[in-house]
Each structure stands twice: as C-alpha cells, then as structure tokens.
Design an enzyme around this catalytic site. Structure first.
Site, PDB file in Angstrom:
ATOM      1  N   ALA A   1      29.957   0.391  49.770  1.00 35.08           N
ATOM      2  CA  ALA A   1      28.900   0.088  48.800  1.00 35.08           C
ATOM      3  C   ALA A   1      29.165  -1.275  48.173  1.00 35.08           C
ATOM      4  O   ALA A   1      30.262  -1.540  47.689  1.00 35.08           O
ATOM      5  CB  ALA A   1      28.856   1.172  47.728  1.00 35.08           C
TER       6      ALA A   1
ATOM      7  N   HIS B   1      20.550   3.000  56.342  1.00 38.58           N
ATOM      8  CA  HIS B   1      21.445   2.829  55.198  1.00 38.58           C
ATOM      9  C   HIS B   1      21.740   4.114  54.436  1.00 38.58           C
ATOM     10  O   HIS B   1      22.885   4.355  54.058  1.00 38.58           O
ATOM     11  CB  HIS B   1      20.826   1.801  54.250  1.00 38.58           C
TER      12      HIS B   1
ATOM     13  N   ARG C   1      12.814  -0.956  48.464  1.00 37.45           N
ATOM     14  CA  ARG C   1      13.462  -1.199  49.753  1.00 37.45           C
ATOM     15  C   ARG C   1      12.558  -0.924  50.949  1.00 37.45           C
ATOM     16  O   ARG C   1      12.588  -1.653  51.937  1.00 37.45           O
ATOM     17  CB  ARG C   1      14.719  -0.335  49.862  1.00 37.45           C
TER      18      ARG C   1
ATOM     19  N   SER D   1      31.606   6.118  53.196  1.00 35.95           N
ATOM     20  CA  SER D   1      30.519   5.190  52.889  1.00 35.95           C
ATOM     21  C   SER D   1      30.697   4.528  51.522  1.00 35.95           C
ATOM     22  O   SER D   1      30.303   3.374  51.326  1.00 35.95           O
ATOM     23  CB  SER D   1      29.166   5.918  52.931  1.00 35.95           C
ATOM     24  N   THR D   2      31.294   5.248  50.566  1.00 40.59           N
ATOM     25  CA  THR D   2      31.495   4.685  49.236  1.00 40.59           C
ATOM     26  C   THR D   2      32.237   3.362  49.303  1.00 40.59           C
ATOM     27  O   THR D   2      31.936   2.419  48.572  1.00 40.59           O
ATOM     28  CB  THR D   2      32.270   5.675  48.343  1.00 40.59           C
TER      29      THR D   2
ATOM     30  N   HIS E   1      17.968  -0.314  54.943  1.00 39.36           N
ATOM     31  CA  HIS E   1      18.193  -1.468  54.072  1.00 39.36           C
ATOM     32  C   HIS E   1      17.568  -2.691  54.722  1.00 39.36           C
ATOM     33  O   HIS E   1      17.731  -2.921  55.920  1.00 39.36           O
ATOM     34  CB  HIS E   1      19.690  -1.700  53.859  1.00 39.36           C
TER      35      HIS E   1
ATOM     36  N   ILE F   1      32.959   8.996  46.559  1.00 36.62           N
ATOM     37  CA  ILE F   1      32.924   9.115  45.099  1.00 36.62           C
ATOM     38  C   ILE F   1      32.493  10.507  44.663  1.00 36.62           C
ATOM     39  O   ILE F   1      33.016  11.049  43.684  1.00 36.62           O
ATOM     40  CB  ILE F   1      32.012   8.032  44.479  1.00 36.62           C
TER      41      ILE F   1
ATOM     42  N   LEU G   1      25.931   5.651  44.125  1.00 34.23           N
ATOM     43  CA  LEU G   1      27.236   5.909  43.514  1.00 34.23           C
ATOM     44  C   LEU G   1      27.064   6.707  42.228  1.00 34.23           C
ATOM     45  O   LEU G   1      27.858   7.607  41.932  1.00 34.23           O
ATOM     46  CB  LEU G   1      27.957   4.598  43.226  1.00 34.23           C
TER      47      LEU G   1
ATOM     48  N   ARG H   1      14.962   5.587  47.696  1.00 33.80           N
ATOM     49  CA  ARG H   1      16.001   5.486  46.669  1.00 33.80           C
ATOM     50  C   ARG H   1      15.985   4.123  45.989  1.00 33.80           C
ATOM     51  O   ARG H   1      15.893   3.086  46.639  1.00 33.80           O
ATOM     52  CB  ARG H   1      17.383   5.725  47.297  1.00 33.80           C
TER      53      ARG H   1
ATOM     54  N   GLU I   1      18.880  -5.611  40.555  1.00 36.81           N
ATOM     55  CA  GLU I   1      18.551  -5.492  41.972  1.00 36.81           C
ATOM     56  C   GLU I   1      17.100  -5.061  42.127  1.00 36.81           C
ATOM     57  O   GLU I   1      16.391  -4.840  41.144  1.00 36.81           O
ATOM     58  CB  GLU I   1      19.505  -4.509  42.665  1.00 36.81           C
TER      59      GLU I   1
END
Length: 508
Positions: free
Chosen positions: A52, A333, A277, A48-49, A233, A19, A374, A368, A119
C-alpha cells in the site's frame, strides 16, 4: 462430550498477516485470549498491506465529511451504517494502534504537524502517509509487535487449506503442515487472507493473492456479496512487472496525458485526475486504445518528483524510466466485495469472522474511496478481534477430515498452465468492461477449469493445487455475481457487445 482439546488449539485463530489480521490478533490478545496467527507469507512483502502506497485515511475530526466522500465514491451504493462505523472509529483506531502502540512516524511538515495528503475523490487533505510507501512502514512494525506479544503465536509459511466445520459452526482450519492436513482448532476463526490479484495477469497484489479465504468460506457455506465489484487502479506502470503509481501523485498535481500530449481527464469528469478510480481507469484505457499510450506527467508536482516521492522515483529509475512521463495502464487492485460480514466481522457461519479485503463490510459498495483499505482493515480487525475473544466458544477437538495425498505429484506445468487460462479469461471477460455474453462465456470456461482442478484435489494435497482451486472458486463466484447484476455501477461496468469501447452504450 467433546474430546480433550489437543495441543494445537487457540481461543482465537487468525488466518492472514496484513493489517486486518494483525489488528484482529492484537485486539483478541488484549482481551486475554490465547491467539494463533497463521500465514502463508514468508516475508512482509507477501501481504498486500506491505504494498500500500498512498496512506491511511483519517476522519481528521470531521467524520461526516469523510462519510460523504465514501458514499460519493461508491456511486451511492455503500452501506451508510457500515460507513458510520468506519468514520466514527477512524481517528481513535489510528491513534490507538498506529500512533501509540506502534509509533509510526508519519510524514510531518516543517512546523511538526502531520503532512496530510489528498487523493482522488477526497474533498480535503486527511490522509496520513510515509513517503508513498505507507503500507511497508505500518506492516513491518505491526508484525514485530504482534510477534513479540506473549499471548500471540505466529506461524509463517503455513497455509490454511480447509475450514473445519460441524453443524454450521467453524471450529478451525486444516493447514498444510501435514501432507493430509493438520488441524488447528479454535473457539473463533478470523479470515484475513487478502485479495484476488493472482486471478488477473496484471495486478498490484502479491502472487499469493488467490482468494483463499473467500473460496474456503464459500465452500463451507458462508454468504458472499458484491463480488462483481473488482477495482482497477488507473495508474500502474504499463510495462512488464507493473507497480503502483500512487494516487497521491495526482493528489499533488501530476496529470494524465495521451500519446498526443493532451491532458484528457477534463473531458471525462469535472474532478479531472481526482475523479473516482473507476472513472479514471476507464478513461485511461479508452485513451490508450484511441491514441496508443497514456503517461503520468510528474513535471507538474510542486515539490519535484524525486524530492516528494523518492520511493516511486527510485522504482521508475530501476526500470529505466529516466524522464518525467511514466507510461501507465489500469491494473487489478482491490476487491470491494467478499465474504459478507456484519459490523463486527461476523459471517453467516457461527464461529467464523472475516476482515480486510476478503470481507464485504458494505463500506465500499461498487467502488472504493482511495486510502480506505488500510483503515477498514484496522477498524474491522479491532472489532472482530474483540468480539471473537469475548464471544468465541471453547475450542473443540472434533474429528477433522483427512485430506487424500496418495497420487503422484502434479505434472510440472499443470498449475501454471491452468492459472494462465484462468487469468486470460478474467482479463478478457471480467475486466474493466464486461458484457452479458462475455460473462456467460467466462462462466462456462471457468466451470470446465474448476472441474479439471477438482479431479486433482480429490487425491492430492499441495498448497499450489489448493491455491489454484481457490482461484477457480473465487473466479466463478465473481462471474456469477457479474451475471446476476444487470446494473452498470462503479467497478461493474457493462457495455453492449456491439458498442465501440470508446463510446460505450451502458446497460442500465
């Protein structure tokens, strides 16, 4: 006077097709730049996008609330000015590119309004998603849109091997389209090469995530920062071939249980399953070591697992998981650090930009916030693309270095054996928990490994070998950053060597 530029030149060269790379290419083309996008990917799933799941965070009209959540998830280490850029431009970027230009069909409620999800560590519902496969539904139309643009040339299956530099400025890259390196010259070069998952034995990243952009930039002299902050993750499938079990599952009510059937996250954090996380990942690993297993219990999902998350449910069924308790374990992750950049993606080297996971914008700090990767790639990709088009120099056809490729091919298992050694070292010494002695041991092993690999790169030029070199360089940079940071924070969790893992004594 420079030579007349050869045919293979561009105003803006983008390396990478996730992205962030697509956004940079699109915005540069909107500014009337001639853009070349090269990527070693051969299909969307190589980025990797595409993997997601949860979605893309918006500010949902309240940038200050999103900023508070980003800063809190980072344990107060994110750069507030960088976070301001992210939250201030979030909604406009999503509206401009994902909704208007690409027409992404994000999930809606029965009344036609967006079905915003929540989330971990988010204080409210603000995440746009498509089922739990958002990346796939964003990247594929984005790639088609970029590929159809008259000012953008896309070259797949093309790896960048080295940056072309002269007197502190980057003038493009050498690609593997020729055995001794084929130069592609550009007035500005944007690295969007993704993450480092291939440095670990278990990762949610594609196999090609070997830290290429970070290594190339560092070898050319660019500044890097925050590389010790490797995010794991907490809920990836615990079996072979791990796959991500989106944070959205916990956001909609799924809970974690240990082998005794106990829900345990309340013992670790007041937000339980919706804690940051790094906290959840360490709790999951502790419970696995103490009881033998942790499962994600999806029976508590209000709408039903199969109905609410059909894509994830299908992945589970394909692997023989027929019940409602899915074995999970932490898995590498995302890299929160990377090539140090400013608010426009500019690095410390003139003519070089970096965006996406290979860049360190300062937004994530030590940890993060979910569903901001993204968004960060989109916002910084657009900003870097515009700045590169407006301020890039004229492409100069300097004399590019010629790579040597005269020796016999590598021994058949050379790269595989070296990668296995590297991954074992990273998992054992630079994983969820570290200690100073282990970091030092890892550095020693990685230095020896890089020396062995360098002996081959002097006389051979293969993509496999350069990926291995890049992985070694990036691993060493991670070890160095970890060794230089005595403060346990976020993803960089230090324990004393003689402390029990279940009750670690944190080094402050």
């Amino acid at each position: 006077m420079p030579e007349t530029p050869p045919r293979d030149t561009a105003d803006v060269l983008v390396v990478g097709s996730g992205i962030a790379g697509c956004a940079a290419a699109l915005q540069a083309a909107r500014e009337d730049a001639d853009v070349r996008l090269i990527t070693k990917a051969e299909r969307p799933a190589d980025a990797s996008t595409d993997r997601a799941q949860g979605g893309i965070s918006t500010a949902r009209g309240d940038p200050e609330a999103l900023k508070r959540d980003v800063l809190a998830a980072s344990d107060g280490t994110a750069d507030p000015d960088a976070v301001d850029v992210l939250v201030r431009e979030a909604d406009a970027a999503v509206e401009d590119v994902l909704l208007e230009a690409l027409g992404i069909g994000f999930d809606e409620r029965e009344d036609g309004a967006f079905d915003y999800a929540r989330e971990a560590a988010h204080s409210e519902r603000r995440i746009l998603h498509v089922d739990a496969a958002t990346g796939r539904h964003v990247l594929r139309p984005f790639l088609n849109h970029v590929d159809d643009h008259e000012r953008i040339e896309v070259r797949q299956d093309t790896a960048a091997l080295e940056l072309i530099t002269h007197e502190g400025r980057v003038h493009g890259v050498l690609t593997d389209e020729d055995p001794t390196g084929r130069p592609v010259y550009a007035g500005a070069t944007v690295l969007a090469t993704g993450g480092i998952g291939a440095l670990y034995p278990r990762s949610t990243n594609p196999d090609g995530a070997t830290g290429d952009g970070i290594a190339m930039a560092a070898l050319a002299g660019a500044d890097v920062a925050d590389l010790e902050y490797v995010q794991f993750h907490p809920t990836a499938y615990a079996g072979e071939e791990p796959f991500l079990l989106s944070e959205a599952l916990r956001g909609e009510g799924a809970v974690l249980r240990n082998a005794d059937g106990d829900r345990f996250m309340d013992d670790y954090h007041p937000d339980a399953e919706l804690a940051p996380r790094d906290v959840v990942a360490r709790a999951v690993e502790t419970e696995r070591e103490e009881t033998g297993e942790v499962v994600l219990d999806v029976r508590t999902l209000e709408g039903g697992f199969e109905e609410e998350f059909p894509g994830i449910a299908e992945n589970c069924r394909d692997r023989g998981i027929d019940g409602d308790e899915i074995p999970v374990a932490p898995c590498e992750h995302f890299l929160c650090g990377g090539i140090d950049v400013d608010h426009y993606g500019r690095t410390s080297l003139e003519g070089l930009y970096a965006v996406g996971e290979c860049a360190r914008t300062g937004v994530h700090g030590a940890n993060r916030l979910a569903s901001t990767s993204l968004l960060e790639g989109l916002v910084w990709g657009l900003r870097a693309g515009e700045d590169a088009a407006e301020n890039g120099a004229e492409p100069e056809a300097l004399e590019a270095p010629t790579l040597r490729d005269g020796d016999p091919a590598l021994p058949e298992q050379f790269a595989a054996e070296k990668f296995a050694r590297l991954r074992r070292t990273m998992a054992e010494r630079l994983g969820l928990e570290r200690d100073p002695d282990g970091i030092a041991r890892a550095s020693a092993v990685l230095r020896r490994l890089k020396g062995e690999v360098d002996a081959y790169t002097r006389t051979r030029t293969s993509r496999e070998l350069y990926e291995l070199r890049n992985a070694c360089v990036t691993a060493l940079l991670i070890a160095r950053a970890a060794g230089e940071n005595p403060e346990s924070r976020g993803c960089h969790h230090l324990v004393r060597e003689d402390s029990p893992t279940a009750d670690p004594e944190v080094i402050r």
